[in-house]
Design a protein around this motif. Structure first.
Motif, PDB file in Angstrom:
ATOM      1  N   ALA A 106       0.865  -1.187   0.000  1.00  0.00           N
ATOM      2  CA  ALA A 106       0.000   0.000   0.000  1.00  0.00           C
ATOM      3  C   ALA A 106       0.900   1.235   0.000  1.00  0.00           C
ATOM      4  N   PRO A 107       1.267   1.720  -1.178  1.00  0.00           N
ATOM      5  CA  PRO A 107       2.250   2.808  -1.275  1.00  0.00           C
ATOM      6  C   PRO A 107       1.882   4.054  -0.475  1.00  0.00           C
ATOM      7  N   SER A 108       0.596   4.314  -0.310  1.00  0.00           N
ATOM      8  CA  SER A 108       0.178   5.518   0.401  1.00  0.00           C
ATOM      9  C   SER A 108      -0.104   5.253   1.879  1.00  0.00           C
ATOM     10  N   ALA A 109       0.313   4.091   2.368  1.00  0.00           N
ATOM     11  CA  ALA A 109       0.006   3.706   3.745  1.00  0.00           C
ATOM     12  C   ALA A 109       0.623   4.676   4.745  1.00  0.00           C
ATOM     13  N   CYS A 110      -0.119   4.926   5.816  1.00  0.00           N
ATOM     14  CA  CYS A 110       0.370   5.751   6.921  1.00  0.00           C
ATOM     15  C   CYS A 110       0.277   4.908   8.181  1.00  0.00           C
ATOM     16  N   LEU A 111       1.419   4.399   8.632  1.00  0.00           N
ATOM     17  CA  LEU A 111       1.485   3.507   9.785  1.00  0.00           C
ATOM     18  C   LEU A 111       2.491   4.067  10.774  1.00  0.00           C
ATOM     19  N   GLN A 112       2.097   4.112  12.049  1.00  0.00           N
ATOM     20  CA  GLN A 112       3.009   4.628  13.068  1.00  0.00           C
ATOM     21  C   GLN A 112       2.868   3.829  14.352  1.00  0.00           C
ATOM     22  N   PHE A 113       4.021   3.570  14.995  1.00  0.00           N
ATOM     23  CA  PHE A 113       4.064   2.863  16.276  1.00  0.00           C
ATOM     24  C   PHE A 113       4.411   3.844  17.395  1.00  0.00           C
ATOM     25  N   GLY A 114       3.981   3.507  18.608  1.00  0.00           N
ATOM     26  CA  GLY A 114       4.169   4.398  19.746  1.00  0.00           C
ATOM     27  C   GLY A 114       5.547   4.321  20.369  1.00  0.00           C
ATOM     28  N   LEU A 115       6.576   4.506  19.562  1.00  0.00           N
ATOM     29  CA  LEU A 115       7.950   4.600  20.061  1.00  0.00           C
ATOM     30  C   LEU A 115       8.181   6.046  20.496  1.00  0.00           C
ATOM     31  N   THR A 116       7.694   6.368  21.685  1.00  0.00           N
ATOM     32  CA  THR A 116       7.590   7.768  22.089  1.00  0.00           C
ATOM     33  C   THR A 116       8.748   8.255  22.955  1.00  0.00           C
ATOM     34  N   ALA A 117       9.502   7.352  23.589  1.00  0.00           N
ATOM     35  CA  ALA A 117      10.565   7.795  24.496  1.00  0.00           C
ATOM     36  C   ALA A 117      11.601   8.644  23.762  1.00  0.00           C
ATOM     37  N   ARG A 118      11.895   8.312  22.516  1.00  0.00           N
ATOM     38  CA  ARG A 118      12.905   9.065  21.758  1.00  0.00           C
ATOM     39  C   ARG A 118      12.447  10.495  21.465  1.00  0.00           C
ATOM     40  N   LEU A 119      11.171  10.796  21.704  1.00  0.00           N
ATOM     41  CA  LEU A 119      10.648  12.127  21.442  1.00  0.00           C
ATOM     42  C   LEU A 119      10.590  13.001  22.695  1.00  0.00           C
ATOM     43  N   HIS A 120      10.965  12.454  23.844  1.00  0.00           N
ATOM     44  CA  HIS A 120      10.982  13.242  25.071  1.00  0.00           C
ATOM     45  C   HIS A 120      12.058  14.320  24.995  1.00  0.00           C
ATOM     46  N   SER A 122      14.388  15.469  26.990  1.00  0.00           N
ATOM     47  CA  SER A 122      15.764  15.159  27.378  1.00  0.00           C
ATOM     48  C   SER A 122      16.472  14.364  26.289  1.00  0.00           C
ATOM     49  N   VAL A 123      15.742  13.469  25.636  1.00  0.00           N
ATOM     50  CA  VAL A 123      16.338  12.623  24.600  1.00  0.00           C
ATOM     51  C   VAL A 123      16.667  13.438  23.350  1.00  0.00           C
ATOM     52  N   THR A 124      15.742  14.290  22.927  1.00  0.00           N
ATOM     53  CA  THR A 124      16.023  15.109  21.739  1.00  0.00           C
ATOM     54  C   THR A 124      17.194  16.040  22.000  1.00  0.00           C
ATOM     55  N   ALA A 125      17.320  16.548  23.237  1.00  0.00           N
ATOM     56  CA  ALA A 125      18.471  17.392  23.570  1.00  0.00           C
ATOM     57  C   ALA A 125      19.767  16.585  23.500  1.00  0.00           C
ATOM     58  N   ALA A 126      19.731  15.344  24.011  1.00  0.00           N
ATOM     59  CA  ALA A 126      20.923  14.496  23.976  1.00  0.00           C
ATOM     60  C   ALA A 126      21.293  14.107  22.548  1.00  0.00           C
ATOM     61  N   LEU A 127      20.298  13.805  21.730  1.00  0.00           N
ATOM     62  CA  LEU A 127      20.576  13.461  20.335  1.00  0.00           C
ATOM     63  C   LEU A 127      21.220  14.627  19.596  1.00  0.00           C
ATOM     64  N   THR A 128      20.750  15.838  19.865  1.00  0.00           N
ATOM     65  CA  THR A 128      21.343  17.013  19.234  1.00  0.00           C
ATOM     66  C   THR A 128      22.812  17.139  19.610  1.00  0.00           C
ATOM     67  N   LYS A 129      23.147  16.935  20.871  1.00  0.00           N
ATOM     68  CA  LYS A 129      24.536  17.020  21.310  1.00  0.00           C
ATOM     69  C   LYS A 129      25.374  15.895  20.689  1.00  0.00           C
ATOM     70  N   ALA A 130      24.826  14.681  20.672  1.00  0.00           N
ATOM     71  CA  ALA A 130      25.578  13.548  20.118  1.00  0.00           C
ATOM     72  C   ALA A 130      25.846  13.747  18.629  1.00  0.00           C
ATOM     73  N   GLU A 131      24.852  14.279  17.908  1.00  0.00           N
ATOM     74  CA  GLU A 131      24.993  14.446  16.457  1.00  0.00           C
ATOM     75  C   GLU A 131      25.845  15.650  16.075  1.00  0.00           C
ATOM     76  N   SER A 132      26.126  16.523  17.044  1.00  0.00           N
ATOM     77  CA  SER A 132      26.957  17.696  16.751  1.00  0.00           C
ATOM     78  C   SER A 132      28.399  17.330  16.466  1.00  0.00           C
ATOM     79  N   GLY A 133      28.834  16.162  16.948  1.00  0.00           N
ATOM     80  CA  GLY A 133      30.215  15.743  16.766  1.00  0.00           C
ATOM     81  C   GLY A 133      31.157  16.274  17.827  1.00  0.00           C
ATOM     82  N   ASP A 134      30.655  17.121  18.730  1.00  0.00           N
ATOM     83  CA  ASP A 134      31.521  17.724  19.748  1.00  0.00           C
ATOM     84  C   ASP A 134      32.024  16.706  20.757  1.00  0.00           C
ATOM     85  N   TYR A 135      31.334  15.570  20.870  1.00  0.00           N
ATOM     86  CA  TYR A 135      31.720  14.578  21.868  1.00  0.00           C
ATOM     87  C   TYR A 135      32.551  13.438  21.273  1.00  0.00           C
ATOM     88  N   GLY A 136      32.779  13.487  19.982  1.00  0.00           N
ATOM     89  CA  GLY A 136      33.552  12.441  19.333  1.00  0.00           C
ATOM     90  C   GLY A 136      32.733  11.189  19.111  1.00  0.00           C
TER      91      GLY A 136
END
Length: 324
Positions: A106-120, A122-136
């Motif tokens: 179904a090419p137009s399918a819209c399916l989503q699972f409740g993987l919500t912790a990664r959207l909190h 604190s997590v989005t702030a940590a991901l931003t820091k990790a992806e910045s490369g400043d921590y190696g």
């Protein structure tokens, strides 16, 4: 965006986070939610189809952990209805494979699972820091997720544990090598484990340890990330039942002189589930919107869980017994 009308299957199984998110969106006029009590059989499917057609409903939410999740998701996808699972993953890899096969047809399918912790927050702030490369480069991960008592009646690894593994893979990517052990004090079926221990390694060589527990008398949700040039620690997870305590991001970078200047940021809001449902609504209105909680993320999480269990020789004996 006009009001989106949603049929909720199993509304009595809505967790507090999704219940509050739907109430918030209903009060704002973004959605109208209609509870539908239906079983997974022809009569239940017919009831949903009739409700969708009679009320001009736009989407479906499947609530709670349920053994028939794959059947409901597949039925919705086959009919072209956007569908959201409040549960982070289905109970079996085979279910996930069936769901993804229908989704791909179904090419137009819209399916989503409740993987919500990664959207909190604190997590989005940590991901931003990790992806910045400043921590190696990321070198190590240590994760503990556990509850006990009344909170542990469900399958810890398929609920809170799935959220933790999804977080680990959000930072580290998929795991290549896995060693795992599990006990089965409550039974011999996946989901009856009281403790699961695993060591894991990614393709890039990052090493991880994981402990999921249903006998953790001090509820804990903690992910420690060690980098070449510092660390990020995620402690707690804001939920309305307050199992895990207030979210905090603890971080420090090492200077050229080896000095560390630790900072602790605390977060008061529990926005992850609301962000998740809002993203689902946005994709209904605009299918080109970025997808989160995808079937690929759910599959990767479930696959890692199943590989941890399969690595235990005792669990392997159970599987052989069931197969025979």
């Amino acid at each position: 965006m006009s009001t989106i009308r949603i049929a909720v299957i199993g509304a009595d199984q809505l967790d507090p986070e999704h219940h509050l998110a739907l109430n918030t969106l209903a009060e704002s006029g973004a959605i109208s939610a209609f509870a539908l009590d239906a079983n997974t059989d022809d009569a239940g499917f017919d009831a949903l189809k009739a409700a969708m057609q009679a009320n001009g409903l736009d989407a479906v939410i499947i609530a709670g952990p349920r053994s028939d999740l794959a059947a409901w998701l597949s039925f919705c996808l086959q009919n072209g209805w956007p569908v959201y699972s409040t549960h982070p993953i289905p109970p079996r890899v085979e279910d996930m494979i069936d769901i993804r096969r229908v989704e791909q047809m179904a090419p137009s399918a819209c399916l989503q699972f409740g993987l919500t912790a990664r959207l909190h927050d604190s997590v989005t702030a940590a991901l931003t820091k990790a992806e910045s490369g400043d921590y190696g480069q990321l070198l190590t991960l240590r994760a503990v997720c556990g509850v006990a008592g009344n909170e542990s009646e469900g399958a810890v690894i398929f609920e809170h544990g799935a959220q933790m593994i999804d977080l680990m893979q959000a930072f580290a990517g998929p795991f290549q090598d896995i060693i795992g052990f599990a006990d089965f004090d409550r039974g011999q079926e996946p989901g009856s484990e009281t403790n699961v221990l695993a060591t894991l390694r990614t393709h890039s060589g990052a090493m991880a340890s994981l402990h999921l527990s249903a006998t953790q008398w001090r509820p804990t949700f903690r992910l420690e990330l060690g980098f070449e040039d510092g660390y990020l620690w995620l402690e707690g997870l804001n939920t309305h039942n307050a199992y895990f305590g207030q979210e905090a991001l603890i971080y420090a970078r090492t200077g050229d002189d080896g000095a560390r200047h630790e900072t602790v940021d605390r977060f008061d809001q529990s926005n992850g589930t609301l962000v998740s449902v809002k993203s689902f609504l946005k994709r209904i209105a605009d299918p080109s919107s970025p997808a989160i909680g995808t079937s690929q993320q759910a599959f990767d999480t479930l696959n890692t869980l199943q590989r941890i269990l399969a690595a235990d020789p005792i669990y392997a004996q159970f599987e052989e017994r069931h197969a025979s």
